[in-house]
Design an enzyme around this catalytic site. Structure first.
Site, mmCIF file in Angstrom:
data_model
loop_
_atom_site.group_PDB
_atom_site.id
_atom_site.type_symbol
_atom_site.label_atom_id
_atom_site.label_comp_id
_atom_site.label_asym_id
_atom_site.label_seq_id
_atom_site.Cartn_x
_atom_site.Cartn_y
_atom_site.Cartn_z
ATOM 1 N N SER A 145 -4.022 111.107 71.432
ATOM 2 C CA SER A 145 -5.197 110.721 70.640
ATOM 3 C C SER A 145 -5.575 111.891 69.744
ATOM 4 C CB SER A 145 -6.357 110.430 71.599
ATOM 5 O OG SER A 145 -7.579 110.295 70.902
ATOM 6 N N TYR A 158 -12.464 112.312 78.992
ATOM 7 C CA TYR A 158 -11.341 111.638 78.303
ATOM 8 C C TYR A 158 -10.464 112.641 77.566
ATOM 9 C CZ TYR A 158 -9.069 108.501 74.859
ATOM 10 O OH TYR A 158 -8.169 107.834 74.067
HETATM 11 N N1 LIG Z 1 -8.187 102.361 70.341
HETATM 12 C C1 LIG Z 1 -8.226 103.593 69.846
HETATM 13 O O1 LIG Z 1 -8.948 103.860 68.881
HETATM 14 C C2 LIG Z 1 -7.371 104.690 70.450
HETATM 15 C C3 LIG Z 1 -7.344 105.924 69.772
HETATM 16 C C4 LIG Z 1 -6.552 106.945 70.288
HETATM 17 C C5 LIG Z 1 -5.830 106.743 71.447
HETATM 18 N N2 LIG Z 1 -5.880 105.526 72.097
HETATM 19 C C6 LIG Z 1 -5.079 105.388 73.313
HETATM 20 O O2 LIG Z 1 -4.188 104.298 73.164
HETATM 21 C C7 LIG Z 1 -3.959 103.671 74.416
HETATM 22 C C8 LIG Z 1 -4.280 102.189 74.304
HETATM 23 O O3 LIG Z 1 -5.651 102.077 73.951
HETATM 24 P P1 LIG Z 1 -6.302 100.708 73.459
HETATM 25 O O4 LIG Z 1 -7.496 101.094 72.670
HETATM 26 O O5 LIG Z 1 -5.274 99.816 72.865
HETATM 27 O O6 LIG Z 1 -6.814 100.129 74.854
HETATM 28 P P2 LIG Z 1 -7.292 98.649 75.238
HETATM 29 O O7 LIG Z 1 -8.465 98.832 76.127
HETATM 30 O O8 LIG Z 1 -7.405 97.782 74.038
HETATM 31 O O9 LIG Z 1 -6.046 98.135 76.106
HETATM 32 C C9 LIG Z 1 -5.664 98.852 77.237
HETATM 33 C C10 LIG Z 1 -4.764 97.990 78.099
HETATM 34 O O10 LIG Z 1 -4.443 98.775 79.261
HETATM 35 C C11 LIG Z 1 -4.657 97.988 80.421
HETATM 36 N N3 LIG Z 1 -4.969 98.853 81.546
HETATM 37 C C12 LIG Z 1 -6.111 99.557 81.764
HETATM 38 N N4 LIG Z 1 -6.040 100.202 82.934
HETATM 39 C C13 LIG Z 1 -4.817 99.933 83.461
HETATM 40 C C14 LIG Z 1 -4.161 100.291 84.657
HETATM 41 N N5 LIG Z 1 -4.756 101.077 85.578
HETATM 42 N N6 LIG Z 1 -2.913 99.841 84.869
HETATM 43 C C15 LIG Z 1 -2.296 99.037 83.963
HETATM 44 N N7 LIG Z 1 -2.887 98.628 82.822
HETATM 45 C C16 LIG Z 1 -4.139 99.073 82.578
HETATM 46 C C17 LIG Z 1 -5.796 97.044 80.047
HETATM 47 O O11 LIG Z 1 -5.825 95.883 80.872
HETATM 48 C C18 LIG Z 1 -5.448 96.716 78.595
HETATM 49 O O12 LIG Z 1 -4.574 95.615 78.497
HETATM 50 C C19 LIG Z 1 -4.826 104.416 75.430
HETATM 51 O O13 LIG Z 1 -4.048 105.391 76.096
HETATM 52 C C20 LIG Z 1 -5.887 105.069 74.558
HETATM 53 O O14 LIG Z 1 -6.427 106.218 75.154
HETATM 54 C C21 LIG Z 1 -6.635 104.511 71.621
#
Ligand SMILES: NC(=O)c1ccc[n+]([C@@H]2O[C@H](COP(=O)([O-])OP(=O)(O)OC[C@H]3O[C@@H](n4cnc5c(N)ncnc54)[C@H](O)[C@@H]3O)[C@@H](O)[C@H]2O)c1
Length: 260
Positions: A145, A158
């Site tokens: 991130s 985080y």
């Molecule tokens: N959305 C953003 O702006 C953003 C920015 C930077 C980094 N990220 C990173 O990208 C990744 C995905 O983020 P996102 O925003 O798409 O998340 P999201 O919340 O939209 O989706 C996350 C998915 O992970 C699953 N999940 C959560 N805990 C779990 C577990 N213990 N075991 C298995 N599955 C699990 C959830 O059910 C969901 O389907 C994460 O690592 C997040 O930190 C996201």
């Protein structure tokens, strides 16, 4: 017809049921990969599998809690039996915390976020490494991130887990590079996932918040999930074959931007 860029590959995408992971799962399947969606959300995962089947792609769902090594082991066994041995792992599942005062954070939340965002990535990597080592090839993509490099107040702890993701990425790249296993991190800026949009929708001025966050990026907007899937595809294919231990920052210029 040209072969897909991931033809004959088996890929595991953790958290593939929603958000960025969903977009990666769909794009990988479009590019010919057989995809295991490893997620705790059965309903959404089922929808992604159905969507992939609708264009003739191949995917399966394994209910997986990545904070539980036994659940990971069962998922990997199921993947091997159903799709074959994995050459690609996308460590995507993770969640964010919003904490005004770190001193008030309870111990359970601290342990939970590390067990998913960092240990979960390592345990999934550990579980697929034997197949990659046997095959003499493998690719791991870890979701970092902008919080992997900068501290944005109010997100404790985080950002600590996301800093750790870079350490894990570089460590595994060094340890397993000699066995032709590449490990890189993909580091997004703000991505408009359904969860993010729902969070903003519950606020007083959803469009105002969306614009304010978008304005943190020199491109003056947030990313779509698909804009993360393409770089994740690059990291999984031969196109990035001499790249390992790196962080691919896809943040609309946010990390280049300083505002005082
Ligand atoms: N959305 C953003 O702006 C953003 C920015 C930077 C980094 N990220 C990173 O990208 C990744 C995905 O983020 P996102 O925003 O798409 O998340 P999201 O919340 O939209 O989706 C996350 C998915 O992970 C699953 N999940 C959560 N805990 C779990 C577990 N213990 N075991 C298995 N599955 C699990 C959830 O059910 C969901 O389907 C994460 O690592 C997040 O930190 C996201």
């Amino acid at each position: 017809m040209m072969a897909g860029r991931l033809e004959n590959k088996v890929a595991i995408v953790t958290g593939g049921a929603d958000g960025i992971g969903r977009a990666i799962s769909i794009l990988y399947a479009q590019e010919g990969a057989k995809v295991c969606i490893a997620d705790i959300n059965d309903e959404l995962a089922g929808q992604v599998v159905a969507e992939i089947a609708s264009f003739g792609g191949k995917a399966m769902f394994a209910h997986t809690d990545i904070s539980d090594p036994a659940s990971i082991a069962a998922m990997v066994n199921q993947t091997v039996e159903t799709l074959g041995e994995p050459q690609v792992l996308v460590n995507n599942a993770g969640f964010i915390t919003f904490t005004d005062d770190p001193a008030t954070l309870d111990r359970a939340t601290w342990k939970k976020i590390f067990s998913v965002n960092l240990e979960g990535m390592w345990e999934c990597s550990r579980a697929v490494l034997p197949f990659m080592r046997k095959a003499g090839e493998g690719v791991i993509v870890n979701l970092g991130s902008v919080h992997s490099f900068q501290i944005v107040g109010g997100h404790f702890p985080y950002a600590i887990t996301k800093h750790g993701v870079i350490g894990l990425t570089r460590s595994l790249a060094v340890e397993y590079g000699p066995e032709n296993i590449r490990v890189n991190a993909l580091c997004p800026g703000m991505v408009e996932t359904p969860t993010a949009m729902a969070t903003w929708a519950a606020m007083d001025d959803p469009e105002g918040v969306r614009k304010a966050v978008g304005d943190l990026h020199p491109l003056r907007r947030n990313a779509s999930c698909e804009e993360m899937a393409y770089p994740a595809l690059f990291l999984a294919t031969h196109e990035s074959s001499f790249m390992t231990g790196q962080s691919l920052i896809v943040d609309g210029g946010r990390s280049a931007f300083y505002s005082d």
